[in-house]
Design a protein around this motif. Sequence first.
Motif, PDB file in Angstrom:
ATOM      1  N   ALA A  36      33.411   4.270 -13.832  1.00 29.23           N
ATOM      2  CA  ALA A  36      32.218   3.569 -14.328  1.00 29.23           C
ATOM      3  C   ALA A  36      32.556   2.125 -14.680  1.00 29.23           C
ATOM      4  CB  ALA A  36      31.657   4.298 -15.537  1.00 29.23           C
ATOM      5  N   ILE A  37      33.673   1.933 -15.356  1.00 25.07           N
ATOM      6  CA  ILE A  37      34.079   0.566 -15.736  1.00 25.07           C
ATOM      7  C   ILE A  37      34.379  -0.262 -14.491  1.00 25.07           C
ATOM      8  CG2 ILE A  37      35.857  -0.782 -16.915  1.00 25.07           C
ATOM      9  CD1 ILE A  37      36.129   1.589 -18.878  1.00 25.07           C
ATOM     10  N   GLY A  67      33.275   0.234 -11.481  1.00 28.56           N
ATOM     11  CA  GLY A  67      32.034   0.004 -10.747  1.00 28.56           C
ATOM     12  C   GLY A  67      31.225  -1.117 -11.351  1.00 28.56           C
ATOM     13  N   MET A  68      31.137  -1.163 -12.679  1.00 30.16           N
ATOM     14  CA  MET A  68      30.390  -2.237 -13.340  1.00 30.16           C
ATOM     15  C   MET A  68      31.056  -3.589 -13.120  1.00 30.16           C
ATOM     16  SD  MET A  68      28.952  -0.607 -16.921  1.00 30.16           S
ATOM     17  CE  MET A  68      30.498   0.171 -17.432  1.00 30.16           C
ATOM     18  N   VAL A  69      32.379  -3.615 -13.154  1.00 28.65           N
ATOM     19  CA  VAL A  69      33.106  -4.869 -12.929  1.00 28.65           C
ATOM     20  C   VAL A  69      32.839  -5.393 -11.522  1.00 28.65           C
ATOM     21  CG1 VAL A  69      35.398  -5.884 -12.681  1.00 28.65           C
ATOM     22  CG2 VAL A  69      34.902  -4.400 -14.623  1.00 28.65           C
ATOM     23  N   GLY A 113      30.204  -4.557  -9.703  1.00 29.92           N
ATOM     24  CA  GLY A 113      28.771  -4.629  -9.445  1.00 29.92           C
ATOM     25  C   GLY A 113      28.267  -3.657  -8.397  1.00 29.92           C
ATOM     26  N   MET A 151      27.006  -0.049  -8.813  1.00 28.55           N
ATOM     27  CA  MET A 151      26.670   1.139  -9.598  1.00 28.55           C
ATOM     28  C   MET A 151      25.467   1.898  -9.055  1.00 28.55           C
ATOM     29  SD  MET A 151      28.846   1.520 -12.051  1.00 28.55           S
ATOM     30  CE  MET A 151      28.025   2.525 -13.286  1.00 28.55           C
ATOM     31  N   SER A 152      24.925   1.503  -7.901  1.00 27.76           N
ATOM     32  CA  SER A 152      23.675   2.107  -7.437  1.00 27.76           C
ATOM     33  C   SER A 152      23.815   3.603  -7.153  1.00 27.76           C
ATOM     34  CB  SER A 152      23.187   1.386  -6.176  1.00 27.76           C
ATOM     35  OG  SER A 152      24.136   1.511  -5.132  1.00 27.76           O
ATOM     36  N   PHE A 204      26.496   5.509  -8.359  1.00 27.61           N
ATOM     37  CA  PHE A 204      27.575   6.015  -9.217  1.00 27.61           C
ATOM     38  C   PHE A 204      27.339   7.463  -9.634  1.00 27.61           C
ATOM     39  CE2 PHE A 204      29.045   6.850 -13.569  1.00 27.61           C
ATOM     40  CZ  PHE A 204      30.413   6.742 -13.383  1.00 27.61           C
TER      41      PHE A 204
END
Length: 380
Positions: free
Chosen positions: A249-250, A252-254, A256, A258-259, A261
Amino acid sequence: MILFKTFLTLLKRDYKTLLIHFLVFAVFGTLVAVNNAKVSQNIFTDAKINVAVIDHDRSQLSEAVHRYIRDVQHEVDLKTEDPEKINDAVRFELAGFALIIPKGFSKDPGQNKPEYISNGHSASAALMDQKISVYIDDVNAYMESGLSQEEAIEKTDAVVRKDVRVDLLSIDQGKDKSFLYYLFAFAAYGLLMVMCESIGMVMSHLQESETRKRIDVSPYGFRRQGRELILGIVVTALICIVPFIAFAAIAGMVNGVMSKFWLYTLNFCFLLPAGVGLAFFVSSASPNINVLNILANSLVLPMCFISGVFITRDLMSSATLKVGRFTPLYWFVEGNELINKSGATSLPVKQFAACAIIQLLFAAVFIAAGLVIKKVKDRT
């Protein structure tokens, strides 16, 4: 809850081994995901490379070509004019491309053509000779139209220095993989190894003869023992999977991305029962901890190689993939493929559910095999 607490105490004692496997995933999984996911995105990007220029002509045209390369690429000095040494330097990547301009080039560029040496390891290096050829052809075209060589060079410089932006509007979703696809694929290896090491080691300790005797003479009934063992396994499984999901999750957010996830996470969770079953099977078949480690690696690593975890399936033979179908990781990767190919809201539910059910069936097979081995051991 003595047996349950004992389960967690034994797990805590071996936390360093589990941490190592997680760190391997965190470091190498991220590197693999970042590297592989950017290949298709950057395939049309014009990147600067190191170029060596050896100018034997020393003319106005050769200097113009030299200046053009110097302006759009990184020039390097190989400190040699020997063609063999230049070729070796390019092959050893001291330069990505080398241009050798012969004498007489300015008088007759068509007859005295430059020599190109490229390592071909990047699109920019492979296309560099075409860029130079286009530059020279443009100069010749302007000269044939009546301009002087100096005027032709000025016209060509004005054209080639115009910025051109290339955007990739459409990609083949069947072949290009996302960052999360690669990250969760590598996480599958880490999860199975952590599960085998954690649950397998604890179960092996509990199955030792001295420990077994103490449990048998305790006031704990069979059902109570079973309930606490199952609780310990469930809690351990959750302890194992949460760090992988949190890290994904971290990451993926870094990055960009996350669609999808939660779809990848759902598929990852379906692998958990298979990991529990495999861990139980490994612990039942191993007489001690050392054998357990060997057996876990001997099972998990080959499964990763033949199912598409370490190597993408488009690079694998059909025969290898047919063998891989008999592993839970194959169906986990199949679920990942379905998620990668589909949109965030257009997942083929029936196919995805089939992959999940097959993984659960593998979990049942592993547990059944472990129970058979355990029963045979108890009799002997």
